[in-house]
Design a protein around this motif. Structure first.
Motif, PDB file in Angstrom:
ATOM      1  N   SER A 401       0.809  -1.282  -0.059  1.00 42.98           N
ATOM      2  CA  SER A 401       0.012  -0.085   0.219  1.00 42.98           C
ATOM      3  C   SER A 401       0.625   1.212  -0.110  1.00 42.98           C
ATOM      4  O   SER A 401       1.790   1.265   0.806  1.00 42.98           O
ATOM      5  CB  SER A 401      -0.869   0.067   1.427  1.00 42.98           C
ATOM      6  N   GLY A 402       0.685   2.311  -0.847  1.00 45.69           N
ATOM      7  CA  GLY A 402       1.241   3.329  -0.907  1.00 45.69           C
ATOM      8  C   GLY A 402       2.458   3.185  -2.093  1.00 45.69           C
ATOM      9  O   GLY A 402       3.283   4.267  -2.194  1.00 45.69           O
ATOM     10  N   SER A 403       2.591   2.090  -2.670  1.00 51.62           N
ATOM     11  CA  SER A 403       3.628   2.001  -3.721  1.00 51.62           C
ATOM     12  C   SER A 403       3.406   2.847  -4.903  1.00 51.62           C
ATOM     13  O   SER A 403       4.318   2.806  -5.788  1.00 51.62           O
ATOM     14  CB  SER A 403       3.852   0.735  -3.856  1.00 51.62           C
ATOM     15  N   GLY A 404       1.893   3.322  -5.136  1.00 53.47           N
ATOM     16  CA  GLY A 404       1.632   4.048  -6.289  1.00 53.47           C
ATOM     17  C   GLY A 404       1.006   3.235  -7.255  1.00 53.47           C
ATOM     18  O   GLY A 404       0.951   3.820  -8.385  1.00 53.47           O
ATOM     19  N   LYS A 405       0.357   2.139  -6.954  1.00 56.33           N
ATOM     20  CA  LYS A 405      -0.611   1.458  -8.079  1.00 56.33           C
ATOM     21  C   LYS A 405      -1.794   2.354  -8.449  1.00 56.33           C
ATOM     22  O   LYS A 405      -1.979   2.274  -9.562  1.00 56.33           O
ATOM     23  CB  LYS A 405      -1.132   0.181  -7.433  1.00 56.33           C
ATOM     24  N   SER A 406      -2.354   2.847  -7.410  1.00 58.39           N
ATOM     25  CA  SER A 406      -3.341   3.699  -8.002  1.00 58.39           C
ATOM     26  C   SER A 406      -2.910   5.078  -8.881  1.00 58.39           C
ATOM     27  O   SER A 406      -3.586   5.350  -9.908  1.00 58.39           O
ATOM     28  CB  SER A 406      -4.389   4.372  -6.787  1.00 58.39           C
ATOM     29  N   THR A 407      -2.060   5.320  -8.585  1.00 55.37           N
ATOM     30  CA  THR A 407      -1.207   6.609  -9.367  1.00 55.37           C
ATOM     31  C   THR A 407      -0.932   6.515 -10.615  1.00 55.37           C
ATOM     32  O   THR A 407      -1.107   7.012 -11.472  1.00 55.37           O
ATOM     33  CB  THR A 407       0.190   7.313  -8.546  1.00 55.37           C
ATOM     34  N   VAL A 431     -10.779   4.040 -23.254  1.00 56.94           N
ATOM     35  CA  VAL A 431     -10.170   3.592 -22.212  1.00 56.94           C
ATOM     36  C   VAL A 431     -11.089   3.990 -21.152  1.00 56.94           C
ATOM     37  O   VAL A 431     -11.572   5.185 -20.823  1.00 56.94           O
ATOM     38  CB  VAL A 431      -8.633   4.190 -21.820  1.00 56.94           C
ATOM     39  N   VAL A 432     -11.191   2.997 -20.005  1.00 56.67           N
ATOM     40  CA  VAL A 432     -12.220   3.243 -18.870  1.00 56.67           C
ATOM     41  C   VAL A 432     -11.510   2.990 -17.686  1.00 56.67           C
ATOM     42  O   VAL A 432     -10.791   2.042 -17.530  1.00 56.67           O
ATOM     43  CB  VAL A 432     -13.639   2.573 -19.063  1.00 56.67           C
ATOM     44  N   HIS A 433     -11.804   3.839 -16.532  1.00 57.26           N
ATOM     45  CA  HIS A 433     -11.172   3.780 -15.351  1.00 57.26           C
ATOM     46  C   HIS A 433     -12.055   3.379 -14.245  1.00 57.26           C
ATOM     47  O   HIS A 433     -12.966   4.242 -14.150  1.00 57.26           O
ATOM     48  CB  HIS A 433     -10.129   4.956 -15.103  1.00 57.26           C
ATOM     49  N   ALA A 434     -12.063   2.242 -13.352  1.00 56.26           N
ATOM     50  CA  ALA A 434     -12.871   2.204 -12.387  1.00 56.26           C
ATOM     51  C   ALA A 434     -12.216   2.463 -11.119  1.00 56.26           C
ATOM     52  O   ALA A 434     -11.119   1.396 -10.690  1.00 56.26           O
ATOM     53  CB  ALA A 434     -13.397   0.857 -12.356  1.00 56.26           C
ATOM     54  N   SER A 435     -12.490   3.444 -10.045  1.00 54.10           N
ATOM     55  CA  SER A 435     -11.475   3.930  -9.250  1.00 54.10           C
ATOM     56  C   SER A 435     -12.129   3.118  -8.009  1.00 54.10           C
ATOM     57  O   SER A 435     -13.094   2.213  -7.984  1.00 54.10           O
ATOM     58  CB  SER A 435     -11.365   5.307  -8.999  1.00 54.10           C
ATOM     59  N   GLN A 436     -11.170   3.097  -6.827  1.00 54.54           N
ATOM     60  CA  GLN A 436     -11.384   2.748  -5.669  1.00 54.54           C
ATOM     61  C   GLN A 436     -12.869   3.276  -5.087  1.00 54.54           C
ATOM     62  O   GLN A 436     -13.549   2.998  -4.230  1.00 54.54           O
ATOM     63  CB  GLN A 436     -10.500   2.656  -4.616  1.00 54.54           C
ATOM     64  N   ARG A 437     -12.836   4.792  -5.479  1.00 58.06           N
ATOM     65  CA  ARG A 437     -13.959   5.607  -4.548  1.00 58.06           C
ATOM     66  C   ARG A 437     -14.786   6.143  -5.711  1.00 58.06           C
ATOM     67  O   ARG A 437     -14.615   7.297  -6.166  1.00 58.06           O
ATOM     68  CB  ARG A 437     -13.272   6.644  -3.863  1.00 58.06           C
TER      69      ARG A 437
END
Length: 573
Positions: A401-407, A431-437
């Motif tokens: 967690s915090g390694s930058g996957k979401s980034t 391209v479509v992005h499904a975020s955590q929030r």
């Protein structure tokens, strides 16, 4: 954009803002010229109108002419009045069309700029303030284009024409007009600086109040739960009082400047009247002999009209101040003034369009040595990241967690420009992005799903809901997919809201799916069903998924591990 440069702009910044403001009406340039020409023609018609009235007075009162001799001039006077009324009406209509075009252009530029800044930037902004950009700030430019600009052209042409007409019969009156006329615009400029600063403060206060009120409306439920309703009502009252004080400050400047300008104009007209009065009484001999009654009436009728465009410009000068104040606020909130073609960034989940490459590219995506830094972060969270995504390939991004996957996913979606490196997509890919929030709006679950594809049929909606495992919980609800949820998904758990966002992304039938922790908070059975559904839905599509799940890693064709950042490694040690 620093606050000092907004509050105390340099001459270059003032010029740039003025040019940007004028460019808003570029699509209606023909109507703009038409409005100015019609306003000038209506003002020049005053000369003919005053000449007809003065001739009638001279003939009737001095020459003793009968009514029969005056009929042609009376008819001409009636025609002039009718023509001036038509010209004024047409000028107002044309100016209104210019103002509508400018407001539309302003709102289009702001909207494109908001899109271009992307979802990450929007998360850190107050929606109420941004809403005021489209509403109050858009309305602030209306008076500039419908009032100030036509009158500005009229001020240049009409007083000069009147001065020439008056000089042809009495050069003394012409000199009085020419020497007193500049007092009005000089004072108007001095007042205008204060008016612009006051208007900018008022618009800024309106934007802050709008943002404050919108934020409290969104959190009304929580405010009531914690008993903060009365306290927030008092804070809204205080903000409203501050807005009232700033509005009164603007009105005081407007009334004071109008009164002073009217005083200067009245004194100038009184000087013309005094000159004729003393001349007729034989107390002054100045100019080309004793003027006739007709000449005196002609000059007296035109003297107020000489200052009328100047007075109108003074009245509309506050419209210019309001418009420039609105431009300054737009520059402050957006960071810069949006260009006419600012940003064609995608909507909430679709992107990117800014990083396409040449046709014939073998890979769907080619990312080389990307350095990524989230907005507001003090340092890069990802360095030297490279990825070549093949058509139909499934790639899992793993790491602590915090390694930058979401980034990384946000950068691949086009939301976060790389600080360094190259990011290229094959042309034509969706391209479509499904975020955590995912953001869910107040409405039914089905309404929130249809944001991905508004024209989707009921069958496609059900299919996407089943693939995203939404039906696992929606089927237990009394109204199924028609169940209402609150703003930001109020009424659903975090995992349920994430599944709605995933189903919404699947409904869009994109070529590339960027999924951020899609199986988080799912039990093993639901996770297995979701991966099986993705097997069907993602067939022939490329998928990049950020995950901690061993099942997802096994499902992927390739796993890329992001290293822990230095601070994380120190904490783990």
């Amino acid at each position: 954009m620093s606050s000092s440069s907004v509050d105390n702009p340099s001459p270059q910044q003032r010029k740039a803002r003025q040019q940007w403001l004028d460019a808003l009406a570029a699509p209606a340039r023909t109507q703009q010229r038409l409005a100015a020409a019609l306003a000038c023609l209506s003002g020049i018609g005053l000369i003919a109108q005053a000449g007809a009235i003065a001739w009638l007075i001279q003939q009737v009162l001095v020459e003793g002419a009968g009514l029969q001799a005056c009929w042609p001039v009376l008819l001409a006077l009636a025609a002039i009045l009718a023509l001036r009324a038509l010209l004024s009406t047409a000028a107002t209509a044309a100016a209104g069309r210019v103002a509508d075009a400018a407001k539309l252009g302003l709102r289009q530029r702001i909207y494109r700029s908001l899109q271009g800044n992307g979802p990450l930037w929007l998360r850190g902004q107050r929606s109420g303030e941004l809403g005021e950009l489209m509403l109050a700030h858009g309305d602030a430019v209306e008076g500039y284009f419908s009032g100030f600009q036509p009158v500005r052209s009229e001020m240049v042409v009409v007083p000069l024409a009147i001065a020439v007409a008056v000089a042809s019969v009495n050069w003394v009156v012409a000199l009085i007009l020419l020497f007193t006329g500049p007092l009005v615009p000089v004072f108007m400029m001095l007042v205008g600086w204060g008016a612009e600063a006051a208007s900018r403060g008022q618009l800024s206060e309106m934007a802050r109040l709008g943002g404050h009120f919108a934020d409290r409306i969104k959190g009304l439920g929580l405010l009531r739960v914690y008993g903060r309703g009365q306290a927030e009502l008092e804070r809204v009252g205080q903000a409203s009082e501050q807005l009232r004080e700033r509005s009164m400050r603007v009105l005081r400047i407007a009334f004071l400047s109008s009164t002073t300008l009217e005083f200067f104009a009245s004194v100038s007209v009184a000087m013309v009247a005094l000159y004729f009065g003393l001349s007729y009484l034989g107390l002054m001999e100045l100019g080309p002999g004793l003027p006739s009654l007709g000449i005196g009436m002609f000059c007296l009728l035109l003297a107020p009209e000489f200052y009328a465009p100047l007075r109108k410009l003074a009245a509309h000068y506050h419209d210019r101040a309001n418009a420039l104040a609105a431009v300054a606020e737009i520059e402050r909130l957006l960071g810069s003034l949006p260009a006419a073609d600012a940003g064609n960034a995608p909507a909430e989940a679709v992107g990117p369009v800014l990083a396409q490459t040449e046709f014939g590219m073998a890979a769907a995506l080619d990312a080389q040595q990307l350095s990524l830094r989230p907005l507001g972060a003090p340092a890069d969270v990802v360095s030297d990241f490279s990825l070549q995504l093949q058509p139909g390939e499934r790639v899992a991004l793993v790491g602590p967690s915090g390694s930058g996957k979401s980034t990384v996913l946000e950068a691949l979606a086009g939301w976060l420009p790389p600080r360094q490196g190259r990011l290229q997509w094959a042309p034509g890919l969706r391209v479509v992005h499904a975020s955590q929030r995912p953001y869910l709006f107040h409405g039914s679950i089905a309404d929130n799903l249809r944001l991905g594809e508004p024209t989707a049929s009921a069958a496609r909606l059900q299919q996407a809901a089943r693939a995203g495992q939404v039906m696992r919980f929606a089927a237990q609800l009394p109204q199924g997919l028609d169940t209402l949820v609150g703003e930001r998904g109020l009424g659903l758990s975090g995992g349920e809201a994430r599944r709605v966002g995933l189903a919404r992304a699947l409904l869009m039938e994109a070529d590339v799916l960027l999924l951020d922790e899609p199986t988080a908070f799912l039990d093993a059975e639901t996770e297995a069903d979701l991966l099986q559904a993705l097997n069907v839905h993602a067939r022939g599509r490329s998928v990049v998924v950020a995950t901690h799940s061993p099942a997802v890693m096994a499902w992927a064709d390739r796993v890329i591990t992001l290293p822990a950042r230095p601070q994380q490694r120190e904490d783990q040690a």
